[in-house]
Scaffold this motif. Structure first.
Motif, short mmCIF file in Angstrom:
data_model
loop_
_atom_site.label_atom_id
_atom_site.label_comp_id
_atom_site.label_asym_id
_atom_site.label_seq_id
_atom_site.Cartn_x
_atom_site.Cartn_y
_atom_site.Cartn_z
N LYS A 11 -28.32 -20.17 13.88
CA LYS A 11 -27.10 -19.36 14.03
C LYS A 11 -27.37 -17.88 13.72
O LYS A 11 -28.42 -17.53 13.17
CB LYS A 11 -26.03 -19.93 13.11
CG LYS A 11 -25.61 -21.35 13.48
CD LYS A 11 -24.41 -21.79 12.67
CE LYS A 11 -23.98 -23.19 13.03
NZ LYS A 11 -22.76 -23.59 12.29
N TYR A 51 -17.55 -24.98 20.90
CA TYR A 51 -16.87 -25.55 19.73
C TYR A 51 -15.42 -25.95 20.06
O TYR A 51 -14.60 -26.02 19.15
CB TYR A 51 -16.89 -24.54 18.58
CG TYR A 51 -18.19 -24.49 17.82
CD1 TYR A 51 -18.65 -25.58 17.10
CD2 TYR A 51 -18.97 -23.33 17.79
CE1 TYR A 51 -19.83 -25.55 16.39
CE2 TYR A 51 -20.17 -23.28 17.07
CZ TYR A 51 -20.58 -24.40 16.38
OH TYR A 51 -21.75 -24.36 15.66
N ARG A 104 -29.94 -25.81 5.06
CA ARG A 104 -28.75 -25.02 4.70
C ARG A 104 -28.79 -24.57 3.25
O ARG A 104 -28.35 -23.45 2.93
CB ARG A 104 -27.48 -25.82 5.01
CG ARG A 104 -27.17 -25.84 6.51
CD ARG A 104 -26.05 -26.78 6.81
NE ARG A 104 -25.58 -26.67 8.19
CZ ARG A 104 -24.93 -27.64 8.82
NH1 ARG A 104 -24.68 -28.78 8.19
NH2 ARG A 104 -24.52 -27.47 10.06
N ILE A 111 -20.16 -21.44 4.18
CA ILE A 111 -19.78 -22.61 5.00
C ILE A 111 -19.70 -22.25 6.48
O ILE A 111 -19.99 -23.07 7.34
CB ILE A 111 -18.45 -23.23 4.50
CG1 ILE A 111 -18.18 -24.57 5.19
CG2 ILE A 111 -17.28 -22.28 4.67
CD1 ILE A 111 -17.04 -25.37 4.58
N GLU A 112 -19.31 -21.03 6.80
CA GLU A 112 -19.26 -20.60 8.21
C GLU A 112 -20.65 -20.19 8.69
O GLU A 112 -21.15 -20.71 9.69
CB GLU A 112 -18.28 -19.44 8.38
CG GLU A 112 -18.25 -18.91 9.80
CD GLU A 112 -17.30 -17.73 9.92
OE1 GLU A 112 -17.69 -16.61 9.51
OE2 GLU A 112 -16.18 -17.93 10.40
N ASN A 114 -23.68 -20.96 8.26
CA ASN A 114 -24.46 -22.00 7.59
C ASN A 114 -25.81 -22.27 8.26
O ASN A 114 -26.30 -23.40 8.26
CB ASN A 114 -23.62 -23.27 7.41
CG ASN A 114 -23.19 -23.89 8.73
OD1 ASN A 114 -23.42 -23.30 9.78
ND2 ASN A 114 -22.57 -25.05 8.67
N HIS A 117 -26.82 -25.43 13.34
CA HIS A 117 -25.92 -26.50 13.81
C HIS A 117 -26.77 -27.74 14.00
O HIS A 117 -27.95 -27.66 14.32
CB HIS A 117 -25.30 -26.08 15.14
CG HIS A 117 -24.59 -27.20 15.83
ND1 HIS A 117 -23.34 -27.62 15.45
CD2 HIS A 117 -24.97 -28.01 16.87
CE1 HIS A 117 -22.96 -28.63 16.22
NE2 HIS A 117 -23.94 -28.88 17.09
P1 CMP Z 1 -21.38 -26.75 12.61
O1 CMP Z 1 -22.15 -27.92 12.08
O2 CMP Z 1 -22.03 -25.90 13.63
O3 CMP Z 1 -19.97 -27.28 13.20
C1 CMP Z 1 -18.77 -26.55 13.16
C2 CMP Z 1 -18.92 -25.26 12.40
O4 CMP Z 1 -17.68 -24.70 11.95
C3 CMP Z 1 -19.68 -25.51 11.11
O5 CMP Z 1 -21.01 -25.82 11.37
C4 CMP Z 1 -19.41 -24.22 10.36
O6 CMP Z 1 -20.18 -23.13 10.86
C5 CMP Z 1 -17.95 -24.01 10.73
N1 CMP Z 1 -17.04 -24.56 9.70
C6 CMP Z 1 -16.85 -25.86 9.41
N2 CMP Z 1 -15.94 -25.99 8.43
C7 CMP Z 1 -15.55 -24.74 8.11
C8 CMP Z 1 -14.62 -24.21 7.18
N3 CMP Z 1 -13.91 -25.02 6.38
N4 CMP Z 1 -14.48 -22.89 7.11
C9 CMP Z 1 -15.20 -22.08 7.95
N5 CMP Z 1 -16.10 -22.53 8.86
C10 CMP Z 1 -16.27 -23.84 8.94
#
Ligand code: CMP
Length: 139
Positions: A11, A51, A104, A111-112, A114, A117
């Motif tokens: 990412k 997404y 990670r 969390i965003e 991260n 994927h």
């Molecule tokens: P990913 O595994 O790529 O799948 C969905 C993505 O949304 C996740 O990783 C994070 O980058 C993002 N995401 C998931 N949950 C949250 C959350 N609670 N707040 C912000 N981003 C999130």
């Protein structure tokens, strides 16, 4: 367990931090074979399509903005039990909850943002791989 495939993206946070090589090295050392790889830059619209399953979630708009904020690297990977083993390698979505030694835990900012994927099923791995790669590129 049969050999199968998963899909990952490095990412924008991990790419901007210069961690692409280190992450790909961890992935290869864990036994995954690279099938296809592409450096690209999503628009908010293409990130939104990728997404779409999260379109009703409160973080969706921010996620699309973040995922289009810089280059990403899309990769198809192959290994026995690829989907489950890759999710173990990357750790929990929220790096605060990720096990020590996971991608990670080591590289994610939040969390965003991260770092990576990982597909959550064989079906989604196939859908996500074909989002980025043509049939010829996926051989
Ligand atoms: P990913 O595994 O790529 O799948 C969905 C993505 O949304 C996740 O990783 C994070 O980058 C993002 N995401 C998931 N949950 C949250 C959350 N609670 N707040 C912000 N981003 C999130």
């Amino acid at each position: 367990m049969a050999t199968n495939r998963t899909f990952t993206m490095i990412k924008p946070d991990a790419f901007a931090d210069g961690n692409t090589g280190a992450i790909l090295s961890m992935i290869e050392k864990a036994g995954f074979k690279l099938i296809a790889a592409k450096l690209t830059h999503l628009t908010a619209e293409t990130a939104g399509k990728f997404y779409a399953v999260h379109s009703e979630r409160p973080f969706y708009n921010d996620l699309c903005k973040y995922m289009s904020s810089g280059p990403i690297v899309a990769v198809i990977l192959e290994k026995e039990n690829a989907v489950a083993d890759f999710r173990t390698l990357i750790g929990a979505t929220n790096p605060a909850n990720a096990e020590d030694g996971t991608i990670r835990k080591i590289f994610a900012r939040s969390i965003e943002a991260n770092a990576v994927h990982g597909s959550d099923s064989d079906e989604n791995a196939a859908i996500e791989g074909s989002f980025f790669f043509s049939e010829l590129e996926r051989i």
